[in-house]
Structures are given as C-alpha cells and as structure tokens.
Write an enzyme that holds these catalytic residues in place. Sequence first.
Site, PDB file in Angstrom:
ATOM      1  CB  SER A 145     -61.494 102.477 -16.620  1.00  0.00           C
ATOM      2  OG  SER A 145     -61.872 101.173 -16.246  1.00  0.00           O
ATOM      3  NE  ARG A 146     -60.448 104.186 -22.990  1.00  0.00           N
ATOM      4  CZ  ARG A 146     -59.181 104.304 -23.342  1.00  0.00           C
ATOM      5  NH1 ARG A 146     -58.568 105.455 -23.197  1.00  0.00           N
ATOM      6  NH2 ARG A 146     -58.527 103.283 -23.849  1.00  0.00           N
ATOM      7  N   GLY A 196     -67.892  91.859 -21.153  1.00  0.00           N
ATOM      8  CA  GLY A 196     -69.010  92.798 -21.200  1.00  0.00           C
ATOM      9  C   GLY A 196     -69.469  93.060 -22.628  1.00  0.00           C
ATOM     10  CG  HIS A 219     -64.425  96.330 -14.429  1.00  0.00           C
ATOM     11  ND1 HIS A 219     -64.117  97.637 -14.163  1.00  0.00           N
ATOM     12  CD2 HIS A 219     -63.878  96.059 -15.644  1.00  0.00           C
ATOM     13  CE1 HIS A 219     -63.401  98.140 -15.158  1.00  0.00           C
ATOM     14  NE2 HIS A 219     -63.249  97.203 -16.077  1.00  0.00           N
TER      15      HIS A 219
HETATM   16  P1  AMP Z   1     -61.726  96.910 -19.395  1.00  0.00           P
HETATM   17  O1  AMP Z   1     -61.147  96.920 -18.024  1.00  0.00           O
HETATM   18  O2  AMP Z   1     -62.274  98.229 -19.839  1.00  0.00           O
HETATM   19  O3  AMP Z   1     -60.830  96.250 -20.413  1.00  0.00           O
HETATM   20  O4  AMP Z   1     -63.002  95.976 -19.312  1.00  0.00           O
HETATM   21  C1  AMP Z   1     -62.917  94.683 -18.785  1.00  0.00           C
HETATM   22  C2  AMP Z   1     -64.230  93.979 -19.028  1.00  0.00           C
HETATM   23  O5  AMP Z   1     -65.286  94.709 -18.422  1.00  0.00           O
HETATM   24  C3  AMP Z   1     -64.576  93.861 -20.520  1.00  0.00           C
HETATM   25  O6  AMP Z   1     -65.150  92.578 -20.759  1.00  0.00           O
HETATM   26  C4  AMP Z   1     -65.582  94.973 -20.706  1.00  0.00           C
HETATM   27  O7  AMP Z   1     -66.481  94.731 -21.770  1.00  0.00           O
HETATM   28  C5  AMP Z   1     -66.308  94.939 -19.377  1.00  0.00           C
HETATM   29  N1  AMP Z   1     -66.979  96.218 -19.124  1.00  0.00           N
HETATM   30  C6  AMP Z   1     -66.431  97.452 -19.184  1.00  0.00           C
HETATM   31  N2  AMP Z   1     -67.381  98.393 -18.937  1.00  0.00           N
HETATM   32  C7  AMP Z   1     -68.535  97.722 -18.735  1.00  0.00           C
HETATM   33  C8  AMP Z   1     -69.877  98.124 -18.448  1.00  0.00           C
HETATM   34  N3  AMP Z   1     -70.216  99.407 -18.321  1.00  0.00           N
HETATM   35  N4  AMP Z   1     -70.833  97.163 -18.308  1.00  0.00           N
HETATM   36  C9  AMP Z   1     -70.493  95.847 -18.442  1.00  0.00           C
HETATM   37  N5  AMP Z   1     -69.255  95.409 -18.709  1.00  0.00           N
HETATM   38  C10 AMP Z   1     -68.289  96.326 -18.853  1.00  0.00           C
END
Ligand code: AMP
Length: 274
Positions: free
Chosen positions: A181-182, A142, A32
């Site tokens: 996050s998981r 991401g 993030h």
């Molecule tokens: P999430 O909180 O999982 O919905 O992710 C929020 C944003 O962070 C989304 O655009 C994801 O693609 C990005 N994201 C999550 N994990 C990663 C990672 N390991 N590297 C880059 N971006 C990420």
Amino acid sequence: MIVVDTFAAVRAETGSVPSALVPTMGFLHEGHLSLVEVATEVSDRVVMSLFVNPLQFDEAGDLDRYPRDLERDAALAESAGIDVLFAPSAEEMYPIDPATRVTVAGVSSGMEGAHRSGHFDGVATVVAKLFAGIRPAFAIFGRKDAQQLAVVRRMARDLSFPVEIIGSPTVRETDGLALSSRNVFLGEEDRSVALGLSGGLFAAAEAARGGERDGAALEGLVRDAVTAAGADLEYATLADAFTAEPIGTVDREVFLAVAARVGAVRLIDNVVLW
Ligand code: AMP
C-alpha cells in the site's frame, strides 16, 4: 457482500459456517486480493477486516499518512468475492485503551521488532482481538510480512486460538517490486531505487540456488544491491522461517529479509530460501 462495523454483525453473518479471515489495513492491491483467492479456496464464507491499527504504528506521522480509501476498497473486495467486509471504527476495536497487550517474545525481537518499537505487540494484540471477535476457522497472511506471519502463528498457538494460519506467497510487480500500500508514495525515481530491495533478494536467491549457504555472504548481496540503488538500508537478515531468529547458515527453512528507506518511504521485502 455486506459491509459491517461491529464484531457482533460479523458473527451474525458468518453464523456457524467455518469462515476464512483476511486481515488488512486496506488500500487494497493484488497482494491482498491473492489472499482472498486462497481464502475462497478453503471456505465459502470469507471475511476481510479493514482497519488501520494505531497500536502497531511507532510513528504518529506514519499513521496519519497511511493511505485510506474505503469506497475503492469496498468495490475491490466485492469483486474479489468477499462475503463480509468488516471495517470497524477505532471505538469498536478499542472501546477503552486496552490494558491487555499481547507480546510474542523472541519471534518479535529482531528485524522489524528491533526497528519499530512496539510494532508487533500492536499486531499481535489486534490479530488476537480479530480472532476472538470473529472466530474464523482459517486466517490468511502474506509471506511479504514473513516475521509477522511467524509472530501470528506463534501467538495463535500459544493462546490456543482454534484457527488454521495459512501463509500465502508475495505478489510482485513485473519488475520485481513487492506490492505494498505504501508504493503509492514512491515517485518515478524512487521506484528504481526501491528495486534495489527485490534485486538484492533475487541475487541472493540465485546465489543460494547455486549452493551459497553462508548467511553473511547472502546478506552482503542484499546490502550491496540496496546501497548501490541509493536506498538507506536498515537491515538485511537471514532468519529461521518459524522462530524468526537470525541465523548464520541456510540449514533449514529460512527467509532473507530486508528493510530500507527510499526517501521518506520505508519498505520491507523478503525471499524464502531453502
Ligand atoms: P497490510 O494491509 O499491509 O497490513 O497487509 C495485509 C495482508 O496482506 C498481510 O497479511 C500482508 O502480508 C499481505 N500482503 C501485503 N502485501 C502483499 C503482497 N505483495 N503479496 C502478498 N501478500 C501481501
């Protein structure tokens, strides 16, 4: 940094400055924060949204279990250089059950869309609401969620949102595991099983660099690595980077995506091949 919980307050803070939005579901990690870095490069008003969106969860238990820690997230967001942290309640986001849902046909249908019923309608709907309510000039997503990026790009284009969508590379642990996050739910043994996903993708990327263009062969390398590690494969699919349509040959910008379950934890990952 200011923490707000209404769309009106975000707009009051951003004013007429072209802002960059980083949408998240919180429980922040370096992945993030890498998006925030990109956001600060393109705009001097960076907004992060933090909302665990019920509409995109296809399993109620998964929604309940999703990790949350607003205090920790606020501290990380502040040190990363966020100007406005938008953490709305479900009532602010959905004052009434939305009769309008955004469906991005085609791009949403394979891979995650096929395995998680309604998932991308939930994603496209909440992202459309964030774009309408915040009116950012840029939004950073991401590549870790490659199909989601394709869905959001198509949605923004189809609905004429005046926002530039920027895709940012996947951040990984030193052993290759994509940050998520998981991952907090992975025990020590699970972690080595989880490495089957990135290991398989790296093997396929290596083969592609060596000249392998055949989708089935590349998908097979991922399938074998995931299965050998002891994870339950859901899919290993080569897809067009922009339409997310499954394809048989590396003949344009593509990503090779994988989803698998490690115990109760569902993980996804992908590599861009071209
Ligand atoms: P999430 O909180 O999982 O919905 O992710 C929020 C944003 O962070 C989304 O655009 C994801 O693609 C990005 N994201 C999550 N994990 C990663 C990672 N390991 N590297 C880059 N971006 C990420």
